[in-house]
Design a protein around this motif. Structure first.
Motif, short mmCIF file in Angstrom:
data_model
loop_
_atom_site.label_atom_id
_atom_site.label_comp_id
_atom_site.label_asym_id
_atom_site.label_seq_id
_atom_site.Cartn_x
_atom_site.Cartn_y
_atom_site.Cartn_z
N ASP A 78 -9.95 -2.19 12.03
CA ASP A 78 -8.55 -1.76 12.16
C ASP A 78 -7.61 -2.93 11.87
OD1 ASP A 78 -6.52 0.12 12.79
OD2 ASP A 78 -6.37 -0.68 14.81
N ARG A 79 -6.77 -2.76 10.84
CA ARG A 79 -5.86 -3.85 10.45
C ARG A 79 -4.45 -3.30 10.27
NH1 ARG A 79 -8.44 -9.15 10.09
NH2 ARG A 79 -10.61 -8.59 10.41
N TRP A 80 -3.46 -4.12 10.62
CA TRP A 80 -2.08 -3.73 10.40
C TRP A 80 -1.31 -4.90 9.81
CZ3 TRP A 80 2.21 -6.11 12.58
CH2 TRP A 80 1.98 -6.99 13.65
N VAL A 81 -0.23 -4.56 9.12
CA VAL A 81 0.60 -5.60 8.51
C VAL A 81 2.03 -5.10 8.44
CG1 VAL A 81 0.22 -4.82 6.12
CG2 VAL A 81 0.75 -7.24 6.58
N LEU A 82 2.97 -6.00 8.62
CA LEU A 82 4.39 -5.71 8.42
C LEU A 82 4.83 -6.46 7.17
CD1 LEU A 82 7.13 -4.56 9.26
CD2 LEU A 82 7.44 -6.57 10.73
N LEU A 83 5.35 -5.71 6.20
CA LEU A 83 5.72 -6.28 4.91
C LEU A 83 7.22 -6.17 4.68
CD1 LEU A 83 2.96 -4.55 2.76
CD2 LEU A 83 2.87 -6.86 3.72
N GLU A 84 7.79 -7.21 4.11
CA GLU A 84 9.14 -7.11 3.55
C GLU A 84 8.98 -6.75 2.08
OE1 GLU A 84 12.17 -10.16 4.37
OE2 GLU A 84 12.50 -10.23 2.20
N MET A 85 9.51 -5.60 1.69
CA MET A 85 9.31 -5.09 0.34
C MET A 85 10.63 -5.07 -0.42
SD MET A 85 6.47 -2.12 0.99
CE MET A 85 5.57 -2.59 -0.48
N ASN A 86 10.58 -5.50 -1.67
CA ASN A 86 11.76 -5.52 -2.53
C ASN A 86 11.56 -4.49 -3.63
OD1 ASN A 86 13.50 -6.41 -4.88
ND2 ASN A 86 14.16 -7.90 -3.34
N HIS A 87 12.50 -3.55 -3.74
CA HIS A 87 12.43 -2.49 -4.74
C HIS A 87 13.46 -2.72 -5.84
CE1 HIS A 87 10.56 0.37 -1.55
NE2 HIS A 87 9.67 -0.42 -2.10
N ASP A 88 12.97 -2.84 -7.05
CA ASP A 88 13.82 -3.07 -8.22
C ASP A 88 13.70 -1.85 -9.13
OD1 ASP A 88 15.01 -3.86 -10.57
OD2 ASP A 88 13.90 -5.72 -10.80
N PRO A 89 14.58 -0.83 -8.92
CA PRO A 89 14.43 0.41 -9.69
C PRO A 89 14.72 0.27 -11.17
CG PRO A 89 16.43 0.46 -8.35
CD PRO A 89 15.67 -0.76 -7.95
N ARG A 90 15.56 -0.68 -11.54
CA ARG A 90 15.87 -0.86 -12.97
C ARG A 90 14.62 -1.26 -13.75
NH1 ARG A 90 20.34 -1.97 -16.14
NH2 ARG A 90 21.71 -2.00 -14.32
N ASN A 91 13.83 -2.16 -13.18
CA ASN A 91 12.63 -2.65 -13.85
C ASN A 91 11.35 -2.03 -13.33
OD1 ASN A 91 13.88 -4.75 -15.61
ND2 ASN A 91 14.50 -5.61 -13.64
N HIS A 92 11.47 -1.12 -12.36
CA HIS A 92 10.31 -0.42 -11.77
C HIS A 92 9.28 -1.42 -11.22
CE1 HIS A 92 12.05 2.40 -14.79
NE2 HIS A 92 11.97 3.22 -13.76
N ILE A 93 9.79 -2.32 -10.39
CA ILE A 93 8.95 -3.35 -9.77
C ILE A 93 9.08 -3.28 -8.25
CG2 ILE A 93 8.64 -5.83 -9.42
CD1 ILE A 93 9.51 -6.22 -12.31
N GLN A 94 7.96 -3.24 -7.58
CA GLN A 94 7.90 -3.36 -6.13
C GLN A 94 7.13 -4.62 -5.79
OE1 GLN A 94 6.95 -0.12 -2.93
NE2 GLN A 94 4.99 -1.01 -3.48
N SER A 95 7.77 -5.54 -5.08
CA SER A 95 7.09 -6.76 -4.65
C SER A 95 7.16 -6.85 -3.13
CB SER A 95 7.73 -7.99 -5.30
OG SER A 95 9.12 -8.05 -5.02
N TRP A 96 6.26 -7.60 -2.54
CA TRP A 96 6.22 -7.67 -1.09
C TRP A 96 5.64 -8.99 -0.61
CZ3 TRP A 96 2.90 -4.86 -4.09
CH2 TRP A 96 1.53 -5.13 -3.97
N LYS A 97 5.95 -9.29 0.67
CA LYS A 97 5.38 -10.45 1.34
C LYS A 97 5.14 -10.09 2.80
CE LYS A 97 9.82 -12.60 2.53
NZ LYS A 97 10.66 -13.82 2.38
N ARG A 98 4.18 -10.75 3.41
CA ARG A 98 3.82 -10.49 4.80
C ARG A 98 4.83 -11.13 5.74
NH1 ARG A 98 1.80 -13.44 8.82
NH2 ARG A 98 0.34 -12.54 10.36
N LEU A 99 5.18 -10.39 6.80
CA LEU A 99 6.00 -10.92 7.88
C LEU A 99 5.20 -11.10 9.16
CD1 LEU A 99 9.30 -8.86 7.47
CD2 LEU A 99 8.82 -11.16 6.61
N ALA A 100 4.25 -10.19 9.42
CA ALA A 100 3.44 -10.25 10.63
C ALA A 100 2.22 -9.36 10.45
CB ALA A 100 4.26 -9.79 11.85
N GLY A 101 1.24 -9.50 11.36
CA GLY A 101 0.08 -8.62 11.30
C GLY A 101 -1.21 -9.33 11.63
#
Length: 234
Positions: A141-164
């Motif tokens: 069992d694993r969990w993670v909290l991510l900060e996700m950046n959504h760039d709809p113009r370029n159709h890019i989703q990027s993320w980084k870990r905050l906790a977990g």
């Protein structure tokens, strides 16, 4: 795509990621194969790279990718997927908890519709995504909290870990049109589950997790298309 992400992909990714697709690779993609590579990085961290074709139009696939609350319904092994507001995100980060059940008790009063503009580019949005996953032993069992950046113009989703209780999790999805009503999905992910990232685990990551993820997102897209057709038929 930001210059940072473009440079990151170019420097880090294997050749099939940063060079034009060869006829051989196009043939593999057209046959439904996901071209992928998984490799060990420093310590117990591993990286996964993948390119696959979704049988859905670009804008539909983008909506599927950013429909994070649907991940626990459609993405294999994701058992909980909730967007957190700023206050709840701060409580989770400050709590330093490892047990997912204890973390989820902090969600009382959370606004799951929260998002905010990227301060560096108001066309992009930032969301905080809590994801809980169940894996075979020894990952479990694993969990993670991510900060996700959504760039709809370029159709890019990027993320980084905050906790977990996942030690590291960062990466990027990029979507591109691929012929009529099809979308090319390009994924780079770096994960550290704090277990040896060799042998059976590498095989697991490469042969199970990545294909399951592609199938899950395509299933979200199909669900969205069905709902759209149903509304249009009324």
């Amino acid at each position: 795509m930001t210059l940072f992400i473009a440079l990151w992909l170019f420097l880090a990714a294997p050749p099939f990621m940063n060079q034009p697709l060869t006829p051989e690779n196009r043939a593999r993609l057209d046959q439904g194969e996901i071209i992928r590579q998984c490799e060990r990085e420093q310590g117990t961290q591993s990286a996964g790279y993948a390119i696959g074709v979704f049988q859905a139009p670009l804008e539909t696939m983008w909506q599927a990718l950013v429909s994070l609350p649907l991940y626990d319904e459609f993405v294999e092994r994701t058992t909980v997927s909730v967007l957190l507001d700023e206050k709840t995100k701060d409580k989770v980060v400050a709590g330093g908890l490892q047990d997912a059940d204890a973390v989820e008790k902090l969600f009382a009063g959370n606004d799951p519709n929260f998002s905010k503009p990227d301060p560096f580019n108001p066309e992009r949005a930032i969301v905080y995504s809590y994801q809980r996953n169940t894996f075979p032993w020894p990952v479990s069992d694993r969990w993670v909290l991510l900060e996700m950046n959504h760039d709809p113009r370029n159709h890019i989703q990027s993320w980084k870990r905050l906790a977990g209780n996942i030690r590291e999790d960062h990466g990027v999805w990029r979507l591109e049109p691929y012929g009529p009503d099809r979308t090319l999905g390009i994924l780079e992910i770096h994960v550290d589950l704090a277990i040896p990232a060799t042998g059976p685990f590498t095989d697991f990551a490469m042969n199970l997790s990545l294909p399951e993820t592609y199938r899950g997102f395509e299933n979200i897209a199909r669900s969205l298309m069905k709902k759209s057709e149903s509304r249009a038929g009324r």
